[in-house]
Design a protein around this motif. Structure first.
Motif: not given
Length: 276
Positions: A252-257
């Motif tokens: 779902c996320a565009h970026r993950c940290g």
């Protein structure tokens, strides 16, 4: 020292990293009972020093992630407006044990950024700091727009007698299959989470902070939740999620940290989110 991780799947790295959790009795990190963690260590050729040296494993995993992802953040959102930024953020509950240290994070208009990490890593604390519920020891938080926080346990948000009165929008209650005639406190944990999400969306804020939004949800409801979040992103709403749900975040996320040792160790752009 760096290690070759060319043959290690990205999802395995994320799952392994999220398997690190804070030890209740100290500052050390211990490894969860996860085959993914052991598989990552073996695939990278790391000689496992055992649980007594778990922090060393954690550092090694962090190095692996950096090697695999080149440690350089690449985002298709770089040309968009920055709506939220933290710089040099430090926080402690007792001024002894530092929960967050030198936390730097930048979010862009209309993106979905997910933060993964173990229990006690400071994920929820980060959201409460951004929402203004806590004050940092040091550092700055800048945001351009209104913020709404959905806490991990949303029951305290409810003050009406029925789900319909709380939601105020029958579209979402029908989408998520919630019984509008029920008392919100009679809902299951997952249903309360969805009702809290509906209330948060109803505030029409520019930035949504979601704390474990998929907790106790089945697969079909996670898909619907992801669809709503994507539609919010398309309208320019920025979403910051903290979660243990690596599958949901990866989809779902565009970026993950990856939150480790008080700060975002590395972030990456998940291309699949951009294909939709």
């Amino acid at each position: 020292s760096s290690h070759s991780v060319k043959n290690v799947p990205l999802r395995q790295v994320i799952t392994s990293f999220a398997g690190l959790r804070a030890h209740e009795d100290g500052d050390d990190f211990v490894i969860g009972e996860s085959a993914d963690v052991k598989g990552l260590i073996n695939a990278a050729g790391i000689e496992s020093p055992g649980l007594s040296s778990a922090p060393a494993i954690g550092v090694a995993v962090a190095e692996l992630v950096r090697d695999l992802l080149n440690a350089e953040e690449k985002s298709d959102f770089g040309d968009r407006e920055t709506v939220l930024e933290t710089k040099g953020l430090y926080f402690s509950y007792d001024k002894k044990k530092i929960i967050l240290k030198d936390m730097n994070l930048k979010l862009y208009k209309g993106e979905h950024f997910a933060v993964l990490g173990g229990n006690g890593s400071g994920k929820s604390t980060l959201l409460y700091l951004i929402a203004g519920a806590y004050k940092p020891l040091m550092g700055k938080i800048k945001h351009n727009g209104s913020i709404t926080l959905l806490p991990q346990n949303p029951a305290n948000l409810f003050s009406r007698d029925t789900v319909s009165d709380e939601a105020g929008d029958s579209y979402f209650t029908e989408l998520f299959g919630l019984d509008g005639s029920k008392n919100p406190l009679d809902l299951s944990g997952g249903q309360q989470q969805l009702l809290g999400f509906i209330k948060a969306v109803g505030k029409n804020s520019d930035i949504l902070l979601l704390d474990e939004p998929t907790k106790a949800l089945d697969g079909s409801l996670k898909v619907k939740l992801a669809e709503v979040i994507r539609s919010l992103n398309e309208r320019g709403v920025t979403v910051l999620t903290v979660s243990h749900d690596t599958e949901f975040c990866a989809e779902c996320a565009h970026r993950c940290g990856l939150l480790f040792n008080g700060s975002i160790a590395v972030s990456y752009t998940h291309l699949r989110a951009h294909e939709t």
